[in-house]
Design a protein around this motif. Structure first.
Motif, PDB file in Angstrom:
ATOM      1  N   TRP A  90     -13.051 101.362 -48.162  1.00 53.82           N
ATOM      2  CA  TRP A  90     -14.271 102.124 -48.421  1.00 53.82           C
ATOM      3  C   TRP A  90     -14.792 102.717 -47.112  1.00 53.82           C
ATOM      4  CZ3 TRP A  90     -16.303 102.764 -53.289  1.00 53.82           C
ATOM      5  CH2 TRP A  90     -15.752 101.965 -54.299  1.00 53.82           C
ATOM      6  N   VAL A  91     -15.052 104.017 -47.140  1.00 54.76           N
ATOM      7  CA  VAL A  91     -15.568 104.701 -45.959  1.00 54.76           C
ATOM      8  C   VAL A  91     -16.812 105.474 -46.364  1.00 54.76           C
ATOM      9  CG1 VAL A  91     -15.096 106.410 -44.154  1.00 54.76           C
ATOM     10  CG2 VAL A  91     -13.282 104.865 -44.913  1.00 54.76           C
ATOM     11  N   ALA A  92     -17.940 105.216 -45.681  1.00 51.28           N
ATOM     12  CA  ALA A  92     -19.208 105.851 -46.034  1.00 51.28           C
ATOM     13  C   ALA A  92     -19.317 107.233 -45.397  1.00 51.28           C
ATOM     14  CB  ALA A  92     -20.377 104.968 -45.599  1.00 51.28           C
ATOM     15  N   GLU A  93     -20.334 107.946 -45.817  1.00 49.53           N
ATOM     16  CA  GLU A  93     -20.554 109.319 -45.368  1.00 49.53           C
ATOM     17  C   GLU A  93     -20.672 109.410 -43.842  1.00 49.53           C
ATOM     18  OE1 GLU A  93     -23.987 112.790 -45.731  1.00 49.53           O
ATOM     19  OE2 GLU A  93     -24.241 110.869 -46.748  1.00 49.53           O
ATOM     20  N   GLY A  94     -20.013 110.415 -43.270  1.00 59.52           N
ATOM     21  CA  GLY A  94     -20.149 110.684 -41.837  1.00 59.52           C
ATOM     22  C   GLY A  94     -19.325 109.779 -40.942  1.00 59.52           C
ATOM     23  N   ALA A  95     -18.639 108.795 -41.519  1.00 57.65           N
ATOM     24  CA  ALA A  95     -17.813 107.902 -40.689  1.00 57.65           C
ATOM     25  C   ALA A  95     -16.597 108.668 -40.183  1.00 57.65           C
ATOM     26  CB  ALA A  95     -17.383 106.680 -41.481  1.00 57.65           C
ATOM     27  N   GLU A  96     -16.186 108.331 -38.968  1.00 54.85           N
ATOM     28  CA  GLU A  96     -15.064 109.024 -38.336  1.00 54.85           C
ATOM     29  C   GLU A  96     -13.985 107.992 -38.049  1.00 54.85           C
ATOM     30  OE1 GLU A  96     -14.454 111.266 -34.099  1.00 54.85           O
ATOM     31  OE2 GLU A  96     -16.427 111.468 -35.017  1.00 54.85           O
ATOM     32  N   VAL A  97     -12.926 108.031 -38.830  1.00 53.72           N
ATOM     33  CA  VAL A  97     -11.830 107.072 -38.677  1.00 53.72           C
ATOM     34  C   VAL A  97     -10.597 107.838 -38.214  1.00 53.72           C
ATOM     35  CG1 VAL A  97     -10.393 105.337 -39.800  1.00 53.72           C
ATOM     36  CG2 VAL A  97     -12.785 105.592 -40.488  1.00 53.72           C
ATOM     37  N   HIS A  98     -10.093 107.513 -37.040  1.00 55.90           N
ATOM     38  CA  HIS A  98      -8.938 108.224 -36.491  1.00 55.90           C
ATOM     39  C   HIS A  98      -7.700 107.922 -37.337  1.00 55.90           C
ATOM     40  CE1 HIS A  98      -5.867 109.590 -33.670  1.00 55.90           C
ATOM     41  NE2 HIS A  98      -6.832 110.246 -33.044  1.00 55.90           N
ATOM     42  N   PRO A  99      -6.859 108.938 -37.571  1.00 58.63           N
ATOM     43  CA  PRO A  99      -5.649 108.711 -38.392  1.00 58.63           C
ATOM     44  C   PRO A  99      -4.745 107.615 -37.826  1.00 58.63           C
ATOM     45  CG  PRO A  99      -5.982 111.067 -37.968  1.00 58.63           C
ATOM     46  CD  PRO A  99      -6.996 110.342 -37.160  1.00 58.63           C
ATOM     47  N   ASP A 100      -4.801 107.367 -36.509  1.00 55.67           N
ATOM     48  CA  ASP A 100      -3.942 106.348 -35.904  1.00 55.67           C
ATOM     49  C   ASP A 100      -4.595 104.965 -35.845  1.00 55.67           C
ATOM     50  OD1 ASP A 100      -1.954 108.205 -35.540  1.00 55.67           O
ATOM     51  OD2 ASP A 100      -2.617 108.767 -33.526  1.00 55.67           O
ATOM     52  N   ALA A 101      -5.779 104.823 -36.450  1.00 58.43           N
ATOM     53  CA  ALA A 101      -6.377 103.488 -36.597  1.00 58.43           C
ATOM     54  C   ALA A 101      -5.721 102.812 -37.803  1.00 58.43           C
ATOM     55  CB  ALA A 101      -7.879 103.597 -36.803  1.00 58.43           C
ATOM     56  N   VAL A 102      -5.549 101.487 -37.719  1.00 55.89           N
ATOM     57  CA  VAL A 102      -4.932 100.741 -38.827  1.00 55.89           C
ATOM     58  C   VAL A 102      -6.037 100.099 -39.654  1.00 55.89           C
ATOM     59  CG1 VAL A 102      -3.387  98.841 -39.426  1.00 55.89           C
ATOM     60  CG2 VAL A 102      -2.859 100.314 -37.459  1.00 55.89           C
ATOM     61  N   LEU A 103      -6.101 100.438 -40.948  1.00 57.90           N
ATOM     62  CA  LEU A 103      -7.082  99.838 -41.870  1.00 57.90           C
ATOM     63  C   LEU A 103      -6.323  99.131 -42.981  1.00 57.90           C
ATOM     64  CD1 LEU A 103      -9.049 101.686 -40.315  1.00 57.90           C
ATOM     65  CD2 LEU A 103     -10.115 102.270 -42.479  1.00 57.90           C
ATOM     66  N   ARG A 104      -6.491  97.824 -43.086  1.00 61.33           N
ATOM     67  CA  ARG A 104      -5.833  97.060 -44.153  1.00 61.33           C
ATOM     68  C   ARG A 104      -6.913  96.546 -45.099  1.00 61.33           C
ATOM     69  NH1 ARG A 104      -0.625  96.465 -42.455  1.00 61.33           N
ATOM     70  NH2 ARG A 104      -0.255  96.321 -40.198  1.00 61.33           N
ATOM     71  N   GLY A 105      -6.962  97.132 -46.293  1.00 62.15           N
ATOM     72  CA  GLY A 105      -8.019  96.795 -47.229  1.00 62.15           C
ATOM     73  C   GLY A 105      -7.886  95.402 -47.807  1.00 62.15           C
ATOM     74  N   PRO A 106      -8.969  94.879 -48.410  1.00 59.29           N
ATOM     75  CA  PRO A 106     -10.231  95.609 -48.579  1.00 59.29           C
ATOM     76  C   PRO A 106     -11.107  95.543 -47.306  1.00 59.29           C
ATOM     77  CG  PRO A 106     -10.370  93.497 -49.678  1.00 59.29           C
ATOM     78  CD  PRO A 106      -8.975  93.605 -49.146  1.00 59.29           C
ATOM     79  N   VAL A 107     -11.595  96.716 -46.880  1.00 56.66           N
ATOM     80  CA  VAL A 107     -12.522  96.805 -45.762  1.00 56.66           C
ATOM     81  C   VAL A 107     -13.591  97.835 -46.092  1.00 56.66           C
ATOM     82  CG1 VAL A 107     -10.797  96.212 -44.012  1.00 56.66           C
ATOM     83  CG2 VAL A 107     -11.214  98.608 -44.535  1.00 56.66           C
ATOM     84  N   TYR A 108     -14.706  97.771 -45.350  1.00 59.30           N
ATOM     85  CA  TYR A 108     -15.786  98.741 -45.539  1.00 59.30           C
ATOM     86  C   TYR A 108     -16.197  99.291 -44.174  1.00 59.30           C
ATOM     87  CZ  TYR A 108     -20.217 100.879 -46.786  1.00 59.30           C
ATOM     88  OH  TYR A 108     -21.227 101.788 -46.962  1.00 59.30           O
ATOM     89  N   ILE A 109     -16.248 100.621 -44.066  1.00 65.06           N
ATOM     90  CA  ILE A 109     -16.675 101.285 -42.830  1.00 65.06           C
ATOM     91  C   ILE A 109     -17.977 102.026 -43.135  1.00 65.06           C
ATOM     92  CG2 ILE A 109     -16.028 102.877 -40.976  1.00 65.06           C
ATOM     93  CD1 ILE A 109     -14.079 100.519 -41.288  1.00 65.06           C
ATOM     94  N   GLY A 110     -19.059 101.662 -42.433  1.00 64.46           N
ATOM     95  CA  GLY A 110     -20.385 102.211 -42.722  1.00 64.46           C
ATOM     96  C   GLY A 110     -20.560 103.663 -42.274  1.00 64.46           C
ATOM     97  N   ASP A 111     -21.676 104.261 -42.666  1.00 70.78           N
ATOM     98  CA  ASP A 111     -21.923 105.667 -42.372  1.00 70.78           C
ATOM     99  C   ASP A 111     -22.048 105.917 -40.865  1.00 70.78           C
ATOM    100  OD1 ASP A 111     -24.260 104.097 -42.912  1.00 70.78           O
ATOM    101  OD2 ASP A 111     -25.481 105.880 -42.643  1.00 70.78           O
ATOM    102  N   TYR A 112     -21.434 106.999 -40.446  1.00 68.10           N
ATOM    103  CA  TYR A 112     -21.461 107.465 -39.044  1.00 68.10           C
ATOM    104  C   TYR A 112     -20.866 106.450 -38.059  1.00 68.10           C
ATOM    105  CZ  TYR A 112     -24.215 111.052 -41.232  1.00 68.10           C
ATOM    106  OH  TYR A 112     -24.604 112.056 -42.075  1.00 68.10           O
ATOM    107  N   ALA A 113     -20.064 105.530 -38.569  1.00 64.99           N
ATOM    108  CA  ALA A 113     -19.297 104.661 -37.683  1.00 64.99           C
ATOM    109  C   ALA A 113     -18.145 105.475 -37.089  1.00 64.99           C
ATOM    110  CB  ALA A 113     -18.760 103.452 -38.440  1.00 64.99           C
ATOM    111  N   LYS A 114     -17.635 105.014 -35.947  1.00 65.26           N
ATOM    112  CA  LYS A 114     -16.499 105.691 -35.324  1.00 65.26           C
ATOM    113  C   LYS A 114     -15.435 104.650 -35.010  1.00 65.26           C
ATOM    114  CE  LYS A 114     -15.075 108.703 -31.554  1.00 65.26           C
ATOM    115  NZ  LYS A 114     -15.430 109.376 -30.296  1.00 65.26           N
ATOM    116  N   VAL A 115     -14.247 104.852 -35.586  1.00 71.51           N
ATOM    117  CA  VAL A 115     -13.129 103.933 -35.395  1.00 71.51           C
ATOM    118  C   VAL A 115     -12.028 104.689 -34.664  1.00 71.51           C
ATOM    119  CG1 VAL A 115     -11.461 102.418 -36.525  1.00 71.51           C
ATOM    120  CG2 VAL A 115     -13.747 102.689 -37.510  1.00 71.51           C
ATOM    121  N   GLU A 116     -11.720 104.258 -33.444  1.00 69.60           N
ATOM    122  CA  GLU A 116     -10.786 105.005 -32.607  1.00 69.60           C
ATOM    123  C   GLU A 116      -9.334 104.658 -32.904  1.00 69.60           C
ATOM    124  OE1 GLU A 116     -13.510 105.880 -28.645  1.00 69.60           O
ATOM    125  OE2 GLU A 116     -11.713 104.645 -28.457  1.00 69.60           O
TER     126      GLU A 116
END
Length: 811
Positions: free
Chosen positions: A231-257
């Motif tokens: 789950w990714v909230a509005e305005g969050a910036e998740v880089h394509p090369d970041a690894v996300l293994r669900g279930p996870v939640y990324i809040g609004d306007y967060a930045k994941v490098e």
């Protein structure tokens, strides 16, 4: 924090509860509040944002589960009402519960659920009709006679208030319900299907997060499911090369490098920054947290506005309060509690809870002024407070010169600084974007001090706020401590309305600087020499000065990278290296006498010889020293004690002498400004040209170098070849603050009867001339070591020997 405000999937538990009520048509709600009531009221207000009507009933003293509802009787006395806890997460069908209550004609209906371990709850027994037969609060295993427990959700008729005494503590299941049963009143139990978790412990809080992410509880999750369970909230910036293994939640306007890894059951709050290399697993991170590069968070909870610095590690079960600072490479063990507003020092190992004292030492000033990550450690608010503290150390009506580099961050912070200075009765001369040496020189022209804001060299996301004295030099240790005290006590001076400071922008700053430079530095022989030089301005502010300067020098020059590049206010070591290689290629192919490269703020200078070979910074210091000393034949040279002792040989050969200074730039500046000093440098590209200025100035060093080369008729490679090779090695060791003094005592003891120099730190000299120096860092939990020998192997052996001494004291 009030438990109802604890976020689950980035929404307070109570908001999930209110949304459930609204879903079942219960729009009018009375909230009974006691602990930190204002926080709850400020967050939810009158409920308009949720489309509900909220009113509040304040408990002045604890009134128990029934007493608190009695406290809200005025709003509840006209009809049946539902009581629900604001800190239990549930998705029960409240409509079915209310229908059951009406069908049974109950006075009270208790909502029940089945749990595997009923010890922490009140057990309730009902008959086949659903009528309650028995209550038992928090039983032992010997008393467990059912797995149906009281969830604290009730539907009640207003008559129940007749059984609750006002203004005294009263509980439903302990006081009221037994009385009703004694009188034979209709109390029913409704066994609900669905999810219910009383979030009362760390374990249940973390479990609730996981259950929401797993879809085990029917609540609204704010955001988009971009892949199953992610789950990714509005305005969050998740880089394509970041690894996300669900279930996870990324809040609004967060930045994941890129390069970070966020694994299952992790919740990242709003505006959180997760830097490259960070690893998060089953971690709950509240809003506005900075998660530094290569940090490691497992099964922990991190409160809002906390900064977790590089390579810090927080283990399973640990809880970090709001607004803490977890230092670099520190380790917080499992189940440790760090209370709010605490600092854990870099490299600390914390295995007990930090409740009262901070495990750390907050130092305002470092080697480059006040430094930190932009909008994490260095914010506009901090800039205002710092500038206010600095202004307070000066007289009202004084003038302060301000300047910045060409980055956007520095521009924004400088505006905050100017406002604070003016509000403290200080007049401001703003130079805008100028090289650092120009800012220092202009400060020395009638200002009481100066402030320069620049990007930290080599660290693009950090800034330095640099404070100057009236001579344009860095503040002395004493002045730093004075500013530190004012800042710590928050004793800022404010101006009366008629005393607000002026702001003006001086004209012809660059002409004034270059004119003064050419008047003071010897340029004879340059125009006749026919020298050709290549100048790399590094897309920095040095390029603003060079055009008029090179024209007046009358030298054949090729300038590369002259324009300002806002996106590159500094350069990493790799960028600088590749720039130097390119400069070398251009010098070699163009037949130039040498090449120079300025750093982006025009403070430091790097050299390339006529063959295009890079002259390393420590070597360039010796080359410049040789040129200056050979021409002057007398005088004093200022060098930090960490410089190779070959400098002493070079200086002595030409009849000059070295004055060793501490590693602090302001000490080198002090000696550089004394009569009889002919040269100074730090071996890192910083050169002092005393006839013009006592501070590092790359442009002045460049002008002086052209003159020296023009007059000596030797190439840089010839000069370099006649100087012996140096073998100085450096190492940094993590040292907790608490043992720094012990480390230095052990070093002195280990020195025995060898010669000890205490100019800065402790320098131990062997009988054969080899030496090692041990110096505690003033701002970080680190000890620095330097060693010099006749070759790298002997220097390495010395480093290893004394590193063992430092390590043994640190254990």
């Amino acid at each position: 924090m009030p438990k109802p405000l604890l976020p689950v999937a980035n929404r307070p538990i109570m908001e999930h509860v209110l949304r459930l009520l609204k879903r079942h048509g219960l729009n009018e709600t009375v909230v009974t509040v006691q602990f930190l009531a204002s926080l709850v009221k400020n967050y939810f207000g009158d409920g308009e944002e949720l489309g509900m009507e909220l009113t509040y009933a304040n408990e002045e003293k604890p009134l128990g589960t029934a007493g608190s509802v009695k406290n809200a009787e005025e709003a509840l006395k006209d009809d049946a009402f539902l009581v629900i806890s604001g800190d239990a997460l549930t998705d029960f069908d409240l409509t079915e519960l209310i229908n059951f209550h009406k069908e049974k004609g109950a006075l009270v209906t208790v909502c029940l659920t089945r749990v595997p371990n009923p010890l922490e709850f009140g057990i309730t027994i009902v008959d086949e009709e659903g009528k309650v037969e028995r209550f038992l609060e928090k039983p032992t295993w010997g008393q467990v006679f059912s797995d149906t427990v009281n969830t604290g959700i009730y539907v009640m008729e207003p008559e129940v208030f007749d059984y609750v005494e006002p203004d005294v503590p009263v509980d439903w299941s302990g006081d009221v319900f037994p009385q009703l049963m004694k009188e034979g009143k209709p109390i029913y139990g409704y066994i609900a299907e669905g999810y219910w978790e009383d979030v009362g412990t760390h374990e249940s809080y973390v479990k609730a997060q996981a259950d929401v992410l797993e879809g085990k509880v029917d609540v609204d999750v704010d955001g988009f499911e971009i892949s199953p369970g992610v789950w990714v909230a509005e305005g969050a910036e998740v880089h394509p090369d970041a690894v996300l293994r669900g279930p996870v939640y990324i809040g609004d306007y967060a930045k994941v490098e890129a390069g970070s890894e966020i694994r299952e059951h992790t919740v990242v709050g709003s505006n959180v920054v997760v830097k490259s290399g960070a690893f998060l697993h089953k971690a709950v991170v509240h809003d506005n947290v900075y998660v530094g590069p290569h940090s490691n968070l497992r099964g922990c909870v991190v409160g809002k506005n906390t900064d977790i610095m590089r390579a810090a590690r927080i283990e399973d079960g640990a809880v970090i309060g709001d607004e803490c600072l977890i230092g670099e490479e520190s380790i917080v063990q499992g189940n440790v509690r760090v209370y709010p507003f605490k600092t854990i020092e870099a490299g600390a190992f914390v295995n007990t809870s930090v409740i009262w004292e901070s495990r750390g030492q907050a130092h305002l000033f470092g080697a480059r002024g006040v430094s930190g990550i932009l909008n994490v450690e260095i914010t506009p608010e901090l800039a205002v407070r710092l500038a206010g503290a600095y202004a307070t150390t000066l007289k009202k009506g004084s003038t302060v010169t301000t300047a910045r580099d060409h980055s956007r961050g520095a521009r924004a912070l400088k505006r905050a600084v100017i406002s604070a200075l003016q509000a403290s009765a200080i007049d401001v001369r703003d130079l805008e974007n100028v090289p650092l040496p120009v800012a220092r020189q202009q400060t020395a022209r009638g200002s009481a001090g100066g402030i320069m804001i620049r990007t930290t060299p080599g660290v693009p996301d950090s800034v330095d706020i640099m404070f100057f004295d009236g001579n344009g030099a860095d503040l002395s240790q004493g002045s730093q401590r004075k500013l530190d005290r004012v800042f710590a006590r928050q004793e800022y001076r404010r101006a009366f309305p008629g005393e607000i400071g002026d702001l003006h922008f001086p004209a012809s700053v660059f002409d004034s600087y270059t004119g003064s430079l050419l008047r003071n530095v010897d340029t004879t022989g340059i125009s006749e020499s026919g020298l050709k030089v290549v100048v790399d301005a590094s897309n920095g502010s040095a390029g603003l000065v060079l055009p008029s300067l090179l024209g007046k020098l009358g030298v054949d020059s090729l300038t590369i990278n002259p324009g300002l590049d806002e996106s590159r206010p500094t350069e990493t070591a790799d960028m600088r290296r590749s720039g130097m290689v390119r400069l070398g290629e251009i010098v070699a192919s163009s037949g130039a006498a040498f090449g120079v490269r300025f750093d982006p703020v025009g403070e430091r200078l790097s050299l390339v010889d006529e063959k295009g070979r890079i002259i390393e910074d420590d070597r360039a210091l010796l080359v410049m020293l040789d040129l200056v000393a050979a021409e002057r034949r007398s005088g004093r040279v200022a060098l930090p004690v960490t410089t190779t002792r070959i400098a002493e040989q070079v200086a002595a050969y030409h009849g000059t002498q070295v004055e060793w200074t501490t590693t602090s730039p302001d000490d080198l500046t002090r000696v550089g400004g004394e009569e009889g000093t002919i040269f100074g440098g730090d071996g890192k590209g910083g050169f002092i040209v005393p006839e013009f200025s006592s501070v590092y100035d790359a442009t002045a060093a460049f002008v002086r170098l052209i003159g020296l080369v023009a007059r000596t008729q030797l190439t840089l490679s010839q000069i370099d070849a006649r100087i012996p090779r140096a073998h100085v090695l450096k190492r940094d060791l993590a040292t907790p603050w608490a043992v720094k003094g012990l480390v230095m005592r052990r070093v002195v003891e280990a020195a025995g009867d060898r010669f000890v120099d205490t100019t800065d730190g402790v320098r131990v000299v062997e009988t054969d001339g080899r030496w090692v120096m041990v110096l505690p860092d003033p701002a970080e939990a680190v000890t620095h070591l330097w060693a010099e020998g006749p070759d790298d192997a002997s220097a390495q052996a010395l480093l290893d020997e004394w590193s063992a001494v430092v390590d043994s004291a640190g254990r």
